[in-house]
Structures are given as structure tokens and as C-alpha cells.
Write a protein that holds these residues in place. Structure first.
Motif, PDB file in Angstrom:
ATOM      1  N   UNK A 233       0.827  -1.211   0.000  1.00 46.93           N
ATOM      2  CA  UNK A 233       0.000   0.000   0.000  1.00 46.93           C
ATOM      3  C   UNK A 233       0.862   1.262   0.000  1.00 46.93           C
ATOM      4  N   UNK A 234       1.921   1.272   0.810  1.00 45.86           N
ATOM      5  CA  UNK A 234       2.806   2.449   0.830  1.00 45.86           C
ATOM      6  C   UNK A 234       3.470   2.634  -0.528  1.00 45.86           C
ATOM      7  N   UNK A 235       3.896   1.538  -1.146  1.00 46.95           N
ATOM      8  CA  UNK A 235       4.567   1.625  -2.450  1.00 46.95           C
ATOM      9  C   UNK A 235       3.593   2.186  -3.498  1.00 46.95           C
ATOM     10  N   UNK A 236       2.335   1.746  -3.440  1.00 42.99           N
ATOM     11  CA  UNK A 236       1.335   2.281  -4.379  1.00 42.99           C
ATOM     12  C   UNK A 236       1.070   3.763  -4.104  1.00 42.99           C
ATOM     13  N   UNK A 237       0.949   4.139  -2.836  1.00 44.11           N
ATOM     14  CA  UNK A 237       0.715   5.550  -2.485  1.00 44.11           C
ATOM     15  C   UNK A 237       1.868   6.431  -2.960  1.00 44.11           C
ATOM     16  N   UNK A 238       3.083   5.988  -2.707  1.00 40.96           N
ATOM     17  CA  UNK A 238       4.256   6.789  -3.087  1.00 40.96           C
ATOM     18  C   UNK A 238       4.447   6.836  -4.604  1.00 40.96           C
ATOM     19  N   UNK A 239       3.793   5.909  -5.336  1.00 41.24           N
ATOM     20  CA  UNK A 239       3.857   5.941  -6.804  1.00 41.24           C
ATOM     21  C   UNK A 239       2.719   6.761  -7.402  1.00 41.24           C
ATOM     22  N   UNK A 240       1.864   7.336  -6.544  1.00 43.06           N
ATOM     23  CA  UNK A 240       0.823   8.248  -7.025  1.00 43.06           C
ATOM     24  C   UNK A 240      -0.590   7.747  -6.904  1.00 43.06           C
ATOM     25  N   UNK A 241      -0.790   6.538  -6.376  1.00 40.20           N
ATOM     26  CA  UNK A 241      -2.149   6.004  -6.241  1.00 40.20           C
ATOM     27  C   UNK A 241      -2.855   6.649  -5.050  1.00 40.20           C
TER      28      UNK A 241
END
Ligand code: LIP
Length: 282
Positions: A233-241
Motif C-alpha cells: 500500500x505504501x509503495x502504491x501511495x508513493x507511486x501516485x495512487x
């Protein structure tokens, strides 16, 4: 706190620990796979399995964290539960996608997330500030830290930017009990006619990383555990999701987690929940 101490506690430093331990555990998991999988137990149903590798991976990660970060808490899928005093709790999925591991399908990952308490962020009351998700079969390591962006093998990644539902490739997953599967079938029945296509890879952590890398346009699932989603989830958030839960008062998590471009995620959630007013095909 001295500069070196501050650096040792920075989200970037925590991400570095997560990367190193996820890759080390992943290498062991792959070695054990080559020797043959040993199913040792089952959990929510007979098909919700635990292998010796799940337990060995979690043991290795917990042992290393206790040595390097003795004041941190640890919470793992296979039973690790240690309260900490530092404010950081590591959430571990030693092998996310265990069924894929059993069948030697290349979609499973070791997920490690350094989290802090935050009731508003996710339904389990924790928020990752640094994480790594490593797929040992493909050699992919995804990582992120809060405010530091997301990376695949060290190279910055971003979501696809897809904002049109009808053109979206959407990941999802299914639980281990009949009751949960019947709920999830209803969600897929509503979504599939409205999108490009569904992809079901079998690992939430890896699905969220594929979203972060632009290889999926969206992802949703009901019934995830904190260890399934914390790292990805953090990786998706930091990629703009943007990630949404079931409604405005329920953060993403076990009840529902929807992830997509901010211009798409609300429409996706409405369709998943049947809240968009469209009729479900007979
Ligand atoms: C898996 C999740 C996946 C879900 C699977 C399974 P596990 O976790 O990551 O999203 O669809 O049914 O729950 O059990 O392999 O660690």
C-alpha cells in the motif's frame, strides 16, 4: 538525537532494512522451494496453507529485526507478536501468495513494512512509513518510504495514470472461505463488464506493486489482512495512487481496499460496491 542516530531512524534507513531483510528471506524461500514445499498447517480453511518456508522466512526476519531494532514491535502473519517501545512496529508477510509458492507460480513475495499507529490511515490502525516487497522468483524488489517515492530495483516507478474505468486493467483477489468467495464473486460480476479486464495474480502485496509500476491500472479486494497490504500500500501511495476504504468513515483495509489513480478510484469503488446505480447483468 545525534545526526547519525536520526539517520538510523529515518524512513529511508528503515526502507533499507526492509529491502535487505526481504531479499535475504526471499533467497531462503527460493532455496527451500527448490528442495520441495512442505505444507505444515492450514488456517481459515484447508486451502489456507502454511509451509515450512512461511515459518522459516518469518523466523529469519524477526530474528534480524530483534537484533537490529530491539525497541521496535513486530507483527507477522505466522504468529510473531512482539510489542515495542519505539513507536515503530514491523508488519511482516513472510510469503504473500502462498498458494502460488506451492504451485511454483512466479507471483509471490516477501513483504516487510515499518509502521506507526494511525487510526485514520488504514482499518487496522497502522500506517507504513517504509516498506519493501521482494518477489524472489522474478528478482523484483519494490520499496518506498514516506515522502521518498517508490522504486523497483532502485528505479523510480509511477502508476499508469489511467483515469478511464472502461480502459482499466484491474487486479483483485479471493479469500479462502466459500462465504467470502460468494461476496467477492458479486463484486467481480459488477466490475468486469465495466473495465478492460481482470487480473488475479494471487498476492495482494505484489498486486499493489504492479499497480505502482503501471502494470495494473487499479486494484481492489475485500478481506485482506494487514500483512497482505501494509508493504504494497505504501509503495502504491508513493507511486501516485489513492487508496479508499468502503466509505468515507472506513479507511482502506479488511472491509475493502480500492487503489487507483485519484481520478479513477472513487468510480471504481462505487462500481465494486454497486453504488453507481448501474444494474447488474442478469
Ligand atoms: C493472499 C493475498 C491475496 C488473496 C489470496 C491470499 P496469502 O495472501 O495476498 O490477495 O487474494 O487469497 O489471501 O494467504 O497468500 O498470504
Amino acid at each position: 538525537m545525534t545526526t547519525s542516530t536520526a539517520a538510523a531512524h529515518s524512513p529511508e534507513a528503515l526502507a533499507g532494512i526492509a529491502i535487505r531483510l526481504a531479499e535475504r528471506a526471499g533467497s531462503r524461500v527460493l532455496d527451500l522451494r527448490r528442495r520441495g514445499v512442505e505444507v505444515q498447517a492450514s488456517k481459515s480453511s484447508a486451502i489456507d496453507i502454511v509451509t515450512a518456508a512461511d515459518r522459516e522466512s518469518e523466523r529469519m526476519i524477526v530474528e534480524a529485526l530483534r537484533a537490529e531494532r530491539p525497541d521496535d514491535g513486530v507483527f507477522g502473519e505466522e504468529g510473531a507478536g512482539i510489542a515495542g517501545t519505539s513507536g515503530i512496529t514491523w508488519v511482516i508477510d513472510p510469503i504473500d501468495g502462498t498458494a502460488n509458492y506451492l504451485y511454483d507460480l512466479p507471483a509471490y513475495a516477501v513483504s516487510i513494512a515499518a509502521t506507526v499507529a494511525d487510526d485514520a490511515a488504514f482499518a487496522d490502525g497502522r500506517r507504513a512509513v517504509a516498506s519493501a516487497v521482494h518477489n524472489p522468483r522474478t528478482g523484483e524488489t519494490f520499496d518506498a518510504w514516506e515522502g521518498g517515492g517508490a522504486r523497483l530495483n532502485g528505479r523510480t516507478i509511477r502508476i499508469s495514470g489511467q483515469a478511464e474505468l472502461a480502459a482499466s486493467l484491474v487486479g483483485t483477489g479471493f479469500g479462502y472461505t466459500v462465504e467470502r468467495k460468494l461476496e467477492q464473486i458479486e463484486m467481480v460480476t459488477r466490475v468486469l463488464p465495466r473495465i478492460r479486464d481482470i487480473r488475479r495474480f494471487g498476492s495482494a502485496a505484489y498486486d499493489l506493486c504492479l499497480l505502482a509500476a503501471g502494470r495494473l491500472d487499479a486494484y481492489f479486494e475485500r478481506g485482506l489482512q494487514p500483512w497482505d497490504y501494509a508493504g504494497g500500500a505504501l509503495i502504491a501511495l508513493e507511486a501516485g495512487a489513492e487508496l479508499l476504504g468502503r466509505d468515507a468513515s472506513t479507511p482502506p483495509g479488511e472491509p475493502l481496499l480500492c487503489a487507483a489513480d485519484p481520478a479513477l478510484v472513487r468510480e471504481l469503488r462505487d462500481v465494486v460496491l454497486g453504488a453507481d446505480g448501474a444494474s447488474t447483468p442478469a
